[in-house]
Design a protein around this motif. Sequence first.
Motif, short mmCIF file in Angstrom:
data_model
loop_
_atom_site.label_atom_id
_atom_site.label_comp_id
_atom_site.label_asym_id
_atom_site.label_seq_id
_atom_site.Cartn_x
_atom_site.Cartn_y
_atom_site.Cartn_z
N GLU A 10 2.38 1.85 -7.79
CA GLU A 10 3.59 1.79 -8.73
C GLU A 10 3.97 2.62 -7.59
O GLU A 10 5.35 1.63 -7.37
CB GLU A 10 3.54 2.68 -9.87
N LYS A 11 3.21 3.04 -6.83
CA LYS A 11 4.31 4.38 -5.58
C LYS A 11 4.44 3.05 -4.39
O LYS A 11 5.93 3.31 -4.28
CB LYS A 11 3.25 4.94 -5.20
N GLN A 12 3.84 2.33 -3.98
CA GLN A 12 3.83 0.97 -3.02
C GLN A 12 5.00 0.11 -3.82
O GLN A 12 6.02 -0.34 -2.70
CB GLN A 12 2.69 0.25 -2.85
N VAL A 13 5.46 -0.16 -4.92
CA VAL A 13 6.26 -1.03 -5.66
C VAL A 13 7.82 -0.03 -5.13
O VAL A 13 8.60 -1.19 -4.78
CB VAL A 13 6.15 -1.89 -6.94
N SER A 14 7.35 0.99 -5.88
CA SER A 14 8.78 1.84 -5.86
C SER A 14 9.49 1.98 -4.73
O SER A 14 10.21 2.33 -4.23
CB SER A 14 8.57 3.54 -6.83
N ALA A 15 8.06 2.15 -3.71
CA ALA A 15 8.66 2.49 -1.79
C ALA A 15 9.19 1.07 -1.67
O ALA A 15 10.04 1.02 -1.07
CB ALA A 15 7.26 2.81 -1.11
N GLU A 26 16.20 -3.36 -11.29
CA GLU A 26 16.92 -4.73 -11.73
C GLU A 26 16.12 -5.58 -10.85
O GLU A 26 14.42 -5.38 -10.72
CB GLU A 26 17.96 -4.59 -10.97
N PRO A 27 15.97 -7.13 -11.63
CA PRO A 27 15.31 -8.50 -10.94
C PRO A 27 15.33 -8.30 -9.70
O PRO A 27 16.75 -8.19 -8.49
CB PRO A 27 16.16 -9.10 -12.06
N ILE A 28 14.94 -9.17 -9.21
CA ILE A 28 14.52 -9.83 -7.99
C ILE A 28 14.87 -10.70 -7.34
O ILE A 28 13.95 -11.93 -8.14
CB ILE A 28 13.56 -8.84 -6.74
N THR A 29 15.57 -11.78 -6.86
CA THR A 29 15.79 -12.76 -5.82
C THR A 29 15.42 -12.86 -4.74
O THR A 29 15.19 -12.21 -3.73
CB THR A 29 17.23 -12.79 -5.52
N CYS A 109 -5.49 -6.17 -6.40
CA CYS A 109 -4.21 -5.77 -6.21
C CYS A 109 -2.80 -5.70 -6.15
O CYS A 109 -1.93 -5.73 -6.69
CB CYS A 109 -4.79 -4.63 -4.67
N ALA A 110 -2.91 -7.40 -5.14
CA ALA A 110 -1.71 -8.49 -5.07
C ALA A 110 -1.22 -8.59 -6.28
O ALA A 110 -0.18 -8.86 -6.35
CB ALA A 110 -1.95 -9.35 -4.45
N ASP A 111 -2.22 -8.70 -7.24
CA ASP A 111 -1.87 -9.32 -8.25
C ASP A 111 -0.80 -8.49 -9.33
O ASP A 111 0.03 -8.25 -9.37
CB ASP A 111 -2.63 -9.80 -8.94
N THR A 112 -1.26 -7.42 -8.86
CA THR A 112 -0.93 -6.04 -9.94
C THR A 112 0.26 -5.63 -9.68
O THR A 112 1.14 -5.36 -10.10
CB THR A 112 -1.85 -4.75 -10.11
N PHE A 113 0.86 -5.71 -7.70
CA PHE A 113 1.75 -5.63 -7.38
C PHE A 113 2.49 -6.29 -7.76
O PHE A 113 3.59 -6.32 -7.70
CB PHE A 113 1.69 -5.95 -5.45
N ALA A 114 2.58 -7.53 -8.07
CA ALA A 114 3.20 -9.24 -8.17
C ALA A 114 3.77 -8.63 -9.30
O ALA A 114 5.15 -8.50 -9.67
CB ALA A 114 2.96 -9.86 -7.99
N SER A 115 3.01 -8.34 -10.54
CA SER A 115 3.27 -7.54 -11.73
C SER A 115 4.29 -6.25 -11.89
O SER A 115 5.73 -7.09 -12.37
CB SER A 115 2.29 -7.87 -12.84
N TYR A 116 3.96 -5.61 -10.90
CA TYR A 116 4.56 -4.32 -11.21
C TYR A 116 6.44 -4.36 -10.55
O TYR A 116 7.04 -4.45 -10.77
CB TYR A 116 4.15 -3.36 -10.66
N LEU A 117 6.87 -5.29 -9.34
CA LEU A 117 7.09 -5.51 -8.31
C LEU A 117 8.43 -6.55 -9.55
O LEU A 117 9.43 -6.39 -9.81
CB LEU A 117 6.88 -6.33 -7.13
N LEU A 118 8.07 -7.72 -10.11
CA LEU A 118 8.75 -8.73 -10.70
C LEU A 118 9.11 -7.62 -11.85
O LEU A 118 10.42 -8.90 -12.40
CB LEU A 118 7.93 -10.26 -10.63
#
Length: 245
Positions: A10-15, A26-29, A109-118
């Motif tokens: 979550e911290k990595q996604v936030s940064a 917001e959504p990411i293009t 980790c990559a899957d979780t990052f993708a889920s949190y990011l998107l």
Amino acid sequence: MAKLNKFIIEKQVSAFRRNNGFSSSEPITLKSLLLKLNVLTIFRPLSENFSGMCLKDSSGHRFMLINSAHPRGRQHFTIAHELYHLFIEEKPTPHKCNPGNNKDYVEMCADTFASYLLMPESGICQLIPENELKDKNISIATVLKLEHYFSVSRSALLFRLLNIGIINEKTRSQLASIGVKYSARCFGYDTALYEEANEGLVIGDFGEKARNLFEQEKISESHYIELLRKINIDGTQKNEDCAGC
């Protein structure tokens, strides 16, 4: 296997969002983001169990290959998954990725990052009616709104809603059993999100770099044309298509 630390992710996604000019909700293009990050990305039809891969060399050049035979929403998850390897993982190594279908720690980790990011939790909650949040009874209309707002697949969204406690497994299973394209058409949504897309698309400055090398006479015209063909561009077309180049 090391235990997945969701707080660190979550911290990595936030940064990552902050560093790239996105708010927490917001959504990411993704196509614009890939261009901004200068990640050369090529879309090609691949086998069903090959969602994508990425490379990062010692000079910091980054490359991504995405399966265009997969639905658009699934491609978006794969791209976000590969962004973890390229920008978060300390020492990424080239490998075939199939997000959501493995138990490897780094891949999880990559899957979780993708889920949190998107699908940021705050953004999701903003779009869900208060009565549905309170009762944990999410309607298919809300599901459709969310998956189109964040441009993700039905399965990825439902697992995200499950993981943040907005729905339970029974509700996830019930919603997952509803025909995706059928429900989209019933509520007036375009079905392009659920269909194959982007075959032959190239994102990045590969063509620009090839052109510069040719204009600086560092490569021959035949070599330049050969490079363009690698990204499905016909470099033999003449002046009428290239006026002002």
